[in-house]
Write an enzyme that holds these catalytic residues in place. Structure first.
Site, short mmCIF file in Angstrom:
data_model
loop_
_atom_site.label_atom_id
_atom_site.label_comp_id
_atom_site.label_asym_id
_atom_site.label_seq_id
_atom_site.Cartn_x
_atom_site.Cartn_y
_atom_site.Cartn_z
CG HIS A 244 -1.86 1.17 1.24
ND1 HIS A 244 -3.15 1.10 0.71
CD2 HIS A 244 -1.72 2.45 1.69
CE1 HIS A 244 -3.74 2.26 0.86
NE2 HIS A 244 -2.90 3.10 1.43
CB CYS A 245 2.00 3.40 -2.66
SG CYS A 245 3.11 4.79 -2.94
#
Length: 417
Positions: A244-245
């Site tokens: 998850h960025c």
């Protein structure tokens, strides 16, 4: 041996009880406030909407623990009030009963035969995970705005100070090269960042029951296809999840992995281009700033002072981002060459270490060779696609549907299943 195992079991249970008690009381105030607000809203709404979902989240478990703990405190207070006139033996019996009740309470809430140190740490750090997930989720919008703001500031500085210097001092062929290269990198950066933030990473279908799966998600309670993992921040399973960025405010998965890597690659190249192109201007601006601190500084207009500070800001920012983001890009390039994601890298390392102890060799079933891995990743089917799908903006879908995967191993391969 049995006595030592019994002593260790008791010691482990005591540590577990102590951790659970500290964990419950550390979040007592927060849980009580949330529980009180939830109950008040439910009473105000006439009790509609059904009851609280049993076991749906750790907050429900903590609220249950807090209610039992408050009941325990009331029992203590009643015992203390009725202590007047009682003997010491009765006091000891009451304390013993409270201790037995506490043990039964903790056992019924948390303990079972499968409990180990990992379960203990997960239980103790669950509030920390919850805080990190929610902070990351809400700050994702801030990070996206920060990326847009910094990128816009770099573009404005280049148009105001760098390009006029290049057009006024460089030969014609160098001017044409700078204009083409700079705008090509800017177009690719903007396109891939927009697609990475707005494209869904891909989720397993929930309305189909014939989906091939390798396990069941403990959070979603749905089948998980191969290479699918649960994102605690988005609260959903993601196909071929990488991570998850927060800078995208989105998960990186099967459908937007190519956009994410292309953005990192071209942003790194763009920062290197700006840093190299403005190197001479940076040295002049730095020497001008140094001379301004002398006893008799030279005369300079406000526009020149602002230009010097903007050039220094541009060079420091682009150089720092090029180094940091370049390292991240190289790391993901290594993973792509091996046919892995960031999550699979950790899983495969543990599996390889476990099989090595048994004298076996682990082979990644999704590794098709370095060149083939890059072709599958970029969706390259012909030579012309290297230009149209890699060097130019392209919104073509990735290879496969993210549910069915081609494996390279056969029965003759020394791979343990």
């Amino acid at each position: 041996m049995e006595s030592s195992a019994t002593v260790w079991l008791r010691y482990d249970q005591l540590l577990f009880y102590a951790a659970c008690v500290s964990h419950c009381w550390s979040v007592c105030l927060c849980v009580c406030v949330c529980l009180e607000g939830r109950l008040s809203r439910r009473r105000a709404g006439g009790g509609g909407g059904g009851g609280m979902r049993l076991g749906s989240s750790w907050r429900w478990q903590l609220s249950r623990a807090m209610r039992q703990a408050l009941r325990w405190c009331r029992l203590c207070r009643r015992r203390n009030v009725g202590r007047v006139g009682g003997g010491g033996g009765r006091l000891g019996g009451r304390l013993s009963a409270l201790w037995r009740y506490s043990r039964l309470l903790l056992r019924s809430l948390y303990y079972n035969s499968l409990t180990d140190s990992d379960t203990l740490l997960d239980c103790a750090f669950e509030p920390v995970y919850w805080i990190v997930d929610n902070v990351t989720r809400w700050f994702g919008v801030v990070f996206v705005c920060l990326v847009v703001l910094l990128t816009s500031s770099v573009v404005i500085i280049v148009y105001l100070f760098v390009l006029p210097t290049i057009v006024g001092t460089y030969p014609l062929h160098w001017i044409a090269w700078h204009l083409c290269c700079g705008h090509w990198l800017l177009l690719l950066v903007v396109f891939h960042y927009y697609k990475a933030t707005t494209t869904s990473p891909g989720h397993p279908p929930k309305d189909k029951r014939d989906v091939p799966s390798v396990s069941v998600c403990k959070k979603c309670i749905t089948p998980k296809p191969p290479r699918t993992h649960h994102c605690s921040i988005c609260s959903v399973c993601v196909l071929k999840m990488d991570h998850h960025c927060p800078w995208l405010n989105n998960c990186v998965g099967h459908l937007n992995h190519r956009y994410f890597f292309s953005f990192c690659l071209y942003m790194t190249l763009g920062c290197m281009y700006c840093s190299i192109s403005s190197r001479n201007l940076f040295l002049e601006a730095y020497s001008a700033i140094e001379t301004s601190f002398q006893a008799t500084p030279p005369d300079s207009s406000p526009r020149e002072s602002v230009a010097h500070k903007c050039i220094i800001f541009l060079w420091v920012l682009t150089s720092s981002v090029a180094v940091a983001l370049g390292g991240l890009t190289l790391w993901h390039a290594k993973l792509i060459s091996r046919g892995e994601t960031s999550v699979e890298r950790h899983i495969n390392r543990k599996e390889a270490r476990r099989l090595q102890e048994k004298g076996k060799v682990f082979r990644n079933p999704f590794h098709h060779g370095r060149l083939n891995n890059w072709k599958l990743f970029f969706g390259v089917e012909t030579r012309r696609h290297w230009l149209t799908r890699v060097l130019l903006p392209s919104s073509h879908p990735p290879s496969g549907d993210g549910i069915m995967w081609d494996c390279t191993f056969t029965r003759s391969d020394p791979m343990a299943i």
